[in-house]
Write an enzyme that holds these catalytic residues in place. Structure first.
Site, mmCIF file in Angstrom:
data_model
loop_
_atom_site.group_PDB
_atom_site.id
_atom_site.type_symbol
_atom_site.label_atom_id
_atom_site.label_comp_id
_atom_site.label_asym_id
_atom_site.label_seq_id
_atom_site.Cartn_x
_atom_site.Cartn_y
_atom_site.Cartn_z
ATOM 1 N N ASP A 86 -5.472 -2.263 -0.808
ATOM 2 C CA ASP A 86 -4.370 -2.760 0.013
ATOM 3 C C ASP A 86 -3.079 -1.981 -0.195
ATOM 4 O O ASP A 86 -2.002 -2.426 0.194
ATOM 5 C CB ASP A 86 -4.120 -4.240 -0.270
ATOM 6 C CG ASP A 86 -3.803 -4.502 -1.744
ATOM 7 O OD1 ASP A 86 -3.794 -3.534 -2.534
ATOM 8 O OD2 ASP A 86 -3.560 -5.668 -2.102
ATOM 9 N N CYS B 233 -3.498 -0.935 -5.110
ATOM 10 C CA CYS B 233 -4.668 -0.921 -6.005
ATOM 11 C C CYS B 233 -4.359 -0.358 -7.386
ATOM 12 O O CYS B 233 -4.837 -0.884 -8.399
ATOM 13 C CB CYS B 233 -5.830 -0.154 -5.356
ATOM 14 S SG CYS B 233 -5.447 1.557 -4.921
ATOM 15 N N HIS C 195 -8.599 5.730 -4.233
ATOM 16 C CA HIS C 195 -8.637 4.315 -4.598
ATOM 17 C C HIS C 195 -8.814 4.161 -6.101
ATOM 18 O O HIS C 195 -9.559 4.899 -6.734
ATOM 19 C CB HIS C 195 -9.779 3.614 -3.874
ATOM 20 C CG HIS C 195 -9.907 2.174 -4.240
ATOM 21 N ND1 HIS C 195 -8.914 1.251 -3.981
ATOM 22 C CD2 HIS C 195 -10.895 1.486 -4.869
ATOM 23 C CE1 HIS C 195 -9.292 0.069 -4.424
ATOM 24 N NE2 HIS C 195 -10.480 0.190 -4.968
#
Length: 268
Positions: A136, A139, A252
């Protein structure tokens, strides 16, 4: 002896004749208009009769005759359209299933999946496993927050962002040289750097190694980033205690934790 008409009488007579001729022309025009109106009415009447006949014919076809053949034809037409809709829906669902299958195969053989497998293998060798963090924009900070929670610390996501931004502002010389305009390649100006720090503090801007460097200084803890394709990176090595922080699948970030089976064995 014949009377001679005076000029006035001749003029009056001429006026009467002209008036009579004019009245005759007017009447003739009226008669012509009446005839035209009658023709129009007749035409409208004929059209109305024709429309009525067509309407009657349609009604007859809709109702069908006594043996019901027309009803059967109408029913067959409706059935055919319904079948076509069902066939179209079935074809669409089949194509959708095929696309889903293709995507699943691609996911199993794609680079992202392979990267995830390599990362998991590295973690297993160290008796660790991934703890998933939502993608989002927060992270990296959420992963650090998760690690801090495991250590009994209570810094929230908002606090981590705020302290990261403040440290970067107060140590601009350590960070500014690594920030450049993606279009021109020029180093950030002071105003651009301030906006960057504001985004770190107040938005869901993604974090990277610069922010991790700031966080390691704020927390006075080393942060280890475990990567699938590259050796692990340890940021803030000058600090003794480790905080593990797994990085995988591009930009990520996830957190890590001990393998469940191993943790259960140790508890036993």
């Amino acid at each position: 002896m014949e009377e001679v008409e005076t000029a006035e009488e001749l003029l009056a007579k001429q006026h009467r004749n002209e008036k009579k001729d004019l009245q005759a022309k007017i009447q003739s025009m009226k008669n012509a208009n009446s005839l035209k109106n009658i023709e129009n009415e007749l035409e409208q009447l004929q059209n109305s009769s024709l429309v009525q006949e067509v309407s009657n014919a349609v009604d007859f076809l809709s109702l069908g005759n006594s043996d019901g053949k027309n009803n059967d034809l109408s029913k067959q037409t409706r059935t055919s359209k319904a079948q076509k809709r069902r066939d179209k829906k079935a074809a669409f669902e089949k194509a959708l299933e095929s696309q889903i299958a293709e995507v699943e195969v691609e996911n199993l053989t794609g680079s992202r999946h392979q990267e995830g497998l390599k990362l998991r293998q590295k973690l297993m060798e160290r008796h660790l496993q991934i703890r998933e963090i939502s993608s989002d924009g927060h992270c990296m900070y959420r992963a650090v927050e998760d690690q801090l929670t495991e250590r009994g610390a209570t810094l929230s996501l908002k606090e981590l962002r705020a302290q990261t931004a403040q440290y970067m502002r107060s140590h601009a010389d350590d960070f500014l040289p690594f920030l450049t305009d993606p279009n021109s390649g020029d180093m950030y100006t002071a105003d651009e750097f301030e906006k960057y720090c504001n985004d770190v503090a107040d938005t869901a801007a993604w974090g990277g190694q610069l922010e991790l460097k700031a966080l390691s200084q704020v927390l006075q803890l080393p942060i280890e980033v475990i990567q699938a394709e590259s050796p692990s990176i340890i940021i803030g090595e000058e600090y003794v205690n480790y905080m593990r922080h797994a990085c995988g699948l591009g930009e990520h970030y996830n957190s890590v934790e001990p393998l469940k089976d191993l943790a259960n064995e140790e508890e036993g």
